[in-house]
Write an enzyme that holds these catalytic residues in place. Structure first.
Site, PDB file in Angstrom:
ATOM      1  N   LYS A 191      70.316  35.970  35.003  1.00  0.00           N
ATOM      2  CA  LYS A 191      69.375  36.558  35.753  1.00  0.00           C
ATOM      3  C   LYS A 191      69.595  36.466  37.179  1.00  0.00           C
ATOM      4  O   LYS A 191      69.279  35.102  37.521  1.00  0.00           O
ATOM      5  CB  LYS A 191      68.007  36.281  35.211  1.00  0.00           C
ATOM      6  CG  LYS A 191      66.986  37.361  35.717  1.00  0.00           C
ATOM      7  CD  LYS A 191      65.676  36.943  36.016  1.00  0.00           C
ATOM      8  CE  LYS A 191      65.399  36.286  37.198  1.00  0.00           C
ATOM      9  NZ  LYS A 191      65.528  37.027  38.544  1.00  0.00           N
ATOM     10  N   GLU A 265      68.951  22.761  39.797  1.00  0.00           N
ATOM     11  CA  GLU A 265      69.266  22.320  41.205  1.00  0.00           C
ATOM     12  C   GLU A 265      68.157  23.002  42.212  1.00  0.00           C
ATOM     13  O   GLU A 265      68.171  24.261  42.252  1.00  0.00           O
ATOM     14  CB  GLU A 265      70.722  23.174  41.499  1.00  0.00           C
ATOM     15  CG  GLU A 265      71.668  22.582  42.516  1.00  0.00           C
ATOM     16  CD  GLU A 265      71.371  23.463  43.687  1.00  0.00           C
ATOM     17  OE1 GLU A 265      70.382  22.859  44.573  1.00  0.00           O
ATOM     18  OE2 GLU A 265      72.003  24.407  44.023  1.00  0.00           O
ATOM     19  N   CYS A 299      70.003  25.607  50.302  1.00  0.00           N
ATOM     20  CA  CYS A 299      69.191  24.376  49.572  1.00  0.00           C
ATOM     21  C   CYS A 299      69.757  22.837  50.156  1.00  0.00           C
ATOM     22  O   CYS A 299      68.770  21.927  50.472  1.00  0.00           O
ATOM     23  CB  CYS A 299      69.490  24.306  48.139  1.00  0.00           C
ATOM     24  SG  CYS A 299      71.163  24.478  47.750  1.00  0.00           S
ATOM     25  N   GLU A 396      60.274  22.159  52.785  1.00  0.00           N
ATOM     26  CA  GLU A 396      61.510  23.003  52.805  1.00  0.00           C
ATOM     27  C   GLU A 396      61.247  24.391  53.479  1.00  0.00           C
ATOM     28  O   GLU A 396      60.604  25.167  52.885  1.00  0.00           O
ATOM     29  CB  GLU A 396      62.221  23.173  51.481  1.00  0.00           C
ATOM     30  CG  GLU A 396      63.388  24.083  51.401  1.00  0.00           C
ATOM     31  CD  GLU A 396      64.078  24.188  50.030  1.00  0.00           C
ATOM     32  OE1 GLU A 396      63.578  24.593  48.953  1.00  0.00           O
ATOM     33  OE2 GLU A 396      65.385  23.773  50.095  1.00  0.00           O
TER      34      GLU A 396
HETATM   35  P1  NAI Z   1      62.412  30.926  43.183  1.00  0.00           P
HETATM   36  O1  NAI Z   1      62.344  29.411  42.834  1.00  0.00           O
HETATM   37  O2  NAI Z   1      60.947  31.590  42.953  1.00  0.00           O
HETATM   38  O3  NAI Z   1      63.355  31.802  42.572  1.00  0.00           O
HETATM   39  C1  NAI Z   1      64.774  31.469  42.075  1.00  0.00           C
HETATM   40  C2  NAI Z   1      65.073  32.353  40.970  1.00  0.00           C
HETATM   41  O4  NAI Z   1      63.946  31.916  39.840  1.00  0.00           O
HETATM   42  C3  NAI Z   1      64.866  33.851  40.884  1.00  0.00           C
HETATM   43  O5  NAI Z   1      65.914  34.416  40.077  1.00  0.00           O
HETATM   44  C4  NAI Z   1      63.593  34.212  40.451  1.00  0.00           C
HETATM   45  O6  NAI Z   1      63.414  35.580  39.944  1.00  0.00           O
HETATM   46  C5  NAI Z   1      63.478  32.891  39.494  1.00  0.00           C
HETATM   47  N1  NAI Z   1      62.044  32.908  38.881  1.00  0.00           N
HETATM   48  C6  NAI Z   1      60.944  32.862  39.422  1.00  0.00           C
HETATM   49  N2  NAI Z   1      59.827  32.112  39.063  1.00  0.00           N
HETATM   50  C7  NAI Z   1      60.458  32.118  37.747  1.00  0.00           C
HETATM   51  C8  NAI Z   1      59.847  31.516  36.480  1.00  0.00           C
HETATM   52  N3  NAI Z   1      58.651  31.227  36.534  1.00  0.00           N
HETATM   53  N4  NAI Z   1      60.505  31.459  35.325  1.00  0.00           N
HETATM   54  C9  NAI Z   1      61.809  31.585  35.572  1.00  0.00           C
HETATM   55  N5  NAI Z   1      62.366  32.241  36.663  1.00  0.00           N
HETATM   56  C10 NAI Z   1      61.894  32.167  37.638  1.00  0.00           C
HETATM   57  O7  NAI Z   1      62.547  31.047  44.802  1.00  0.00           O
HETATM   58  P2  NAI Z   1      62.088  32.165  45.723  1.00  0.00           P
HETATM   59  O8  NAI Z   1      60.812  32.640  45.222  1.00  0.00           O
HETATM   60  O9  NAI Z   1      63.080  33.250  45.689  1.00  0.00           O
HETATM   61  O10 NAI Z   1      61.855  31.369  47.073  1.00  0.00           O
HETATM   62  C11 NAI Z   1      60.898  30.752  47.352  1.00  0.00           C
HETATM   63  C12 NAI Z   1      61.352  29.361  48.219  1.00  0.00           C
HETATM   64  O11 NAI Z   1      62.175  28.644  47.016  1.00  0.00           O
HETATM   65  C13 NAI Z   1      62.265  29.649  49.323  1.00  0.00           C
HETATM   66  O12 NAI Z   1      61.608  29.889  50.360  1.00  0.00           O
HETATM   67  C14 NAI Z   1      62.914  28.326  49.017  1.00  0.00           C
HETATM   68  O13 NAI Z   1      62.178  27.197  49.902  1.00  0.00           O
HETATM   69  C15 NAI Z   1      63.092  27.872  47.997  1.00  0.00           C
HETATM   70  N6  NAI Z   1      64.384  28.203  47.234  1.00  0.00           N
HETATM   71  C16 NAI Z   1      65.429  27.485  47.152  1.00  0.00           C
HETATM   72  C17 NAI Z   1      66.498  27.438  46.675  1.00  0.00           C
HETATM   73  C18 NAI Z   1      67.372  26.602  46.452  1.00  0.00           C
HETATM   74  O14 NAI Z   1      68.699  26.722  46.285  1.00  0.00           O
HETATM   75  N7  NAI Z   1      67.222  25.217  46.298  1.00  0.00           N
HETATM   76  C19 NAI Z   1      67.014  29.077  46.380  1.00  0.00           C
HETATM   77  C20 NAI Z   1      65.896  29.781  46.608  1.00  0.00           C
HETATM   78  C21 NAI Z   1      64.747  29.479  47.062  1.00  0.00           C
END
Ligand code: NAI
Length: 812
Positions: A191, A265, A299, A396
């Site tokens: 996904k 991660e 990240c 972050e």
């Molecule tokens: P997120 O963690 O919500 O999204 C990442 C992935 O997880 C997306 O594909 C999303 O659709 C999916 N997802 C969201 N909620 C889920 C759930 N309950 N169960 C399973 N999958 C789920 O990150 P988002 O909202 O895109 O960004 C929010 C913050 O997260 C950013 O501002 C940043 O600080 C952090 N982030 C960190 C990342 C990293 O690589 N460490 C990457 C993206 C965001």
């Protein structure tokens, strides 16, 4: 005529746009509308949502919002394809992965343009970093597929892997997840992030073109709800997630007890440490890469600049000058440094955190020029006067915002560097290699870059310490995330017959005749000539015997119901004290492997001296036949030798990364490790778990068998006479579930192994979500502690360590 200097100062960049003509045509061919990709073909996914180009807010396409039904269809397709795929030869799988790598390479610019349009990151980055690295991952893993039967002979694939990726490196994160999963023989349901699904859809098309068997790779688009459905699907055997720590925690809780293997991660707040002897001009370019690469939406972004005080002002002024010269704008322009922020919600998050930083008194600096207004742009930003505990230093931001602080000494630098709950990456800048290699092991991070930053490669593992998650992606480390030992499937259910220790004074009366509570020896046994010299079985905390805080003891019986003595009923406070004892034994991880080996050998020697006593203990307490008891004691002594032997031999690697770098993969101990031991094999089971942990430099809080605790409590004197430093092994007897819960919730316990009751596995995984401990649980399966393949070896050593990759460049 103007001088060269003047030309450099006045020279304007002309526009250098990359054409999106071919990508537009491809989007049009699809009617700018995409369904899911299931079982080798695109299928209608029902309701849709729009995908936006963040550089101009135009709609690029509409994609499907995956539902539980869509996820189920994809999982079923993946499950149906699994058997054939896993039974292909490694060579056949390697051919498919190689074909994918070649296809990505052949269409690299196409992918790069699509990625830039979808994500907003500069074409310079997608062209030179994201796409070549994605191809490299498939090449590297074509190699692992080819070698799998030889290198991973004792391992097998897991089944259907659910993979959830973020929007910051859409194709690259896909590659990091899909390549090892397929190489290991698994099938996949991926996904992508809702903001950036397009390169994944193009990738799906590529798998069609190369003839990947239907169902091996499936793609369901959608938002967090779709991700949730994938996490919860019972047909999924592994979840690999990259994204926010918050969602990582939710996934940890949701998958608890399900048996789904998990790798996370997560976020970071990575330090970028600059010592006063660093080459400052290189440092400035390093900072640009660290925090303005991908608009800081990385990240492992070096978002905390830690500068040695004496050079802080020089650094700030050089940095401001460089920031004035950065270019923000149309990401398809080849001469752009910083592109667009991925989505309005992310831009708002950045703006609001910046405002919060200003409100908290930090000083904000931005260049004099304005960013374009038609898209989602944010200028490079520098904060100084930041409190180490302030929001900006802890949270972050995931944007182009750099937060600077100063330090005076190397020790202070390490303290500041480790002063967040995260531990993903760090950069250390100094011309003094001794200093760099002294600092690198002290920083709690999965990756440490010396005099470089944001360097990645498929041959090196990547992943976090602490709340940045667990598991590694890339290299041999990453392959194990998609495999499990062959014998695991044959394990039987452990005897879970529900023994609960209960405090009951006087229970011995009438059960085994009179009992001498002070010595713990029943009088009939005291008269026997084989009697062991019994000990008052207290707890063992910080190298001392301690009475349980509760003031309660519980009776212990042999299998025939005969009273054997009383053990301390440890509680929350005892676990806290034991953790404190383990933390204080901080010299152990730093001690030489040779010293640890000597002490372990010495433990074996002293166990041998007391072999008779332990044999009697097992006969008396556990009702063992004498030959079985002797076998368990002998096996324990041998196992002690075994881990004494590994102590200075389980070392790291130098990865073959394609840069002028040595990439050192160092196995490091977790720190404080909680271990809940099996109810059966009270001596061998206990030592089989505690030994690899301490051999690798962890300090341990162990909860022994609650039914037969005395084999473990008899070990105190063995430890005391073997020069084991205080606090390296702490033992708390009592109710395993209660004590394990405290261990799981304790923030200073870095990892937890639960080998007790089945219901405890679920609890241990769920309760450990607080600080995202790495857990290793049995789900109620019994291991044969005499069978070497199940009860000793690399699997144990791997779980006892986490790998830190240290990148050290060489050359002029
Ligand atoms: P997120 O963690 O919500 O999204 C990442 C992935 O997880 C997306 O594909 C999303 O659709 C999916 N997802 C969201 N909620 C889920 C759930 N309950 N169960 C399973 N999958 C789920 O990150 P988002 O909202 O895109 O960004 C929010 C913050 O997260 C950013 O501002 C940043 O600080 C952090 N982030 C960190 C990342 C990293 O690589 N460490 C990457 C993206 C965001």
């Amino acid at each position: 005529m103007p001088s060269v200097k003047e030309i450099f100062e006045t020279m304007e960049y002309g526009p250098a746009p990359e054409s999106s003509e071919f990508v537009d045509a491809w989007l049009e061919k699809h009617g700018r509308r995409f369904g899911h990709f299931i079982n080798g073909r695109f299928v209608d996914g029902g309701s849709t949502f729009e995908v936006i180009n963040p550089a101009n807010k135009s709609t690029i396409a509409v994609v499907s919002q995956g539902t539980a039904t869509g996820v189920d269809q994809a999982v079923q397709a993946a499950a149906a394809a699994f058997d054939n795929w896993r039974h292909l030869s490694g060579h056949q799988r390697a051919r498919y992965l190689y074909a994918i790598a070649r296809q990505i390479q052949k269409h690299s610019r196409f992918f790069a343009v699509l990625e830039t349009i979808d994500n907003g990151k500069p074409i310079r980055e997608t062209r030179d970093i994201d796409i070549p690295l994605a191809a490299r991952h498939f090449y590297h893993h074509a190699g692992w597929a080819q070698l799998a039967t030889e290198v991973f002979e004792k391992y097998c694939p897991l089944g259907v892997c659910g993979q959830i990726i973020p929007w910051n490196f859409p194709l690259l994160m896909l590659a990091w997840k899909v390549a090892p999963a397929l190489a290991a023989g698994n099938t996949v349901v991926l996904k992508p992030a809702e903001f950036t699904p397009l390169t994944a859809l193009l990738f799906a098309e590529i798998t069609q073109q190369i003839g990947l068997p239907p169902g091996v790779f499936n793609l369901v688009t959608g938002d967090g709800h779709t991700g949730e459905a994938l996490v919860e699907h019972p047909g999924v055997t592994k979840i690999a997630f990259t994204g926010s720590t918050e969602v990582g925690r939710i996934i940890r809780q949701k998958t608890a007890g399900s048996g789904k293997k998990l790798s996370l991660e997560l976020g970071g707040k990575s330090p970028f440490v600059v010592f006063d002897d660093a080459d400052l001009d290189s440092v400035i370019e390093g900072v640009v890469d660290a925090i303005w690469f991908n608009q800081g939406q990385v990240c492992c972004a070096g978002s905390r600049l830690l500068i040695q005080e004496s050079i802080a002002e020089v650094m700030y002024s050089k940095l401001r000058h460089r920031m004035e010269n950065l270019r923000v704008g149309n990401p398809l322009d080849k001469a752009i440094d910083i592109g667009a922020i991925v989505a309005p919600v992310q831009l708002q998050k950045i703006e609001s955190l910046v405002q919060q930083g200003i409100n908290e008194g930090a000083t904000c600096w931005q260049p004099g020029w304005a960013v374009p207004t038609e898209g989602l742009f944010y200028p490079p930003t520098l904060f100084t006067n930041v409190e180490p505990a302030g929001t900006l230093a802890q949270v972050e931001i995931f944007g182009p915002v750099l937060v600077a602080m100063t330090f005076r000494t190397p020790a202070e630098a390490v303290e500041l560097a480790n002063n967040t709950p995260y531990g993903l990456a760090a950069s250390v800048w100094t011309e003094n290699v001794n200093l760099a290699l002294d600092i690198a092991p002290k920083i709690k991070a999965g990756v440490v870059w010396v005099n470089c930053t944001n360097v990645f490669d498929a041959a090196s593992g990547f992943g976090g310490y602490r709340e940045s998650g667990f598991g590694r992606e890339g290299g041999v480390e990453g392959m194990y995330e998609y495999l499990r030992p062959n014998w695991e499937q044959q394990l039987t259910e452990a005897d879970d017959s529900g023994f609960e220790p209960r405090a009951e004074p006087g229970v011995n009366a009438g059960n085994a005749g009179s009992f001498d509570v002070a010595s713990g020896v029943s009088d009939d046994r005291a008269k026997s000539e084989n009697v062991a010299i019994d000990r008052t079985p207290k707890l063992y905390i910080g190298g001392k015997q301690a009475r349980p805080d509760s003031g309660y003891s519980y009776p212990v019986f042999d299998p025939a119901g005969k009273y054997r003595g009383e053990a301390g009923l440890g509680n929350r406070k005892d676990i806290r004290n034991a953790v404190e004892g383990a933390v204080k034994a901080g010299g152990w991880p730093k001690s030489t492997a040779h010293l640890r080996a000597q002490i372990l050998f010495y433990i074996a020697e002293n166990l041998q001296v007391r072999a008779r006593e332990f044999t009697d203990r097992l006969i008396g307490d556990s009702g063992y036949a004498p030959d079985l008891a002797e076998r368990e004691v002998a096996a324990t002594i041998e196992r002690t030798f075994y881990y004494a032997s590994w102590t200075d031999k389980y070392d790291g690697r130098v990865h073959q990364t394609p840069f002028r770098n040595v990439t050192l993969a160092m196995p490091e101990p977790w720190g404080v490790l909680g271990i809940v031991c099996p109810e059966t094999n009270p001596l061998l089971g206990f030592m089989s778990l505690v030994l690899p942990a301490v051999a690798m430099g962890n300090t341990v809080v162990a909860v022994p068998s609650s039914r037969y605790p005395f084999a473990a409590t008899d070990l105190y004197q063995v430890f005391d006479t073997s020069d084991l430093p205080d606090g390296v092994i702490n033992i708390v007897t009592g109710n395993q579930l209660e004590l394990a819960k405290v261990l799981a919730q304790h923030l200073e316990v870095a990892a937890l192994w639960f080998f007790g009751k089945k219901s405890g596995s679920e609890m241990a995984e769920r309760e450990s979500a607080g600080n995202l401990k790495a857990t290793w649980v049995t789900y109620g399966k019994a291991r044969d502690w005499f069978a070497p393949e199940q009860s000793q070896g690399e699997e144990f050593l791997r779980h006892a360590t986490q790998v830190k990759n240290i990148w050290v460049p060489y050359g002029e």
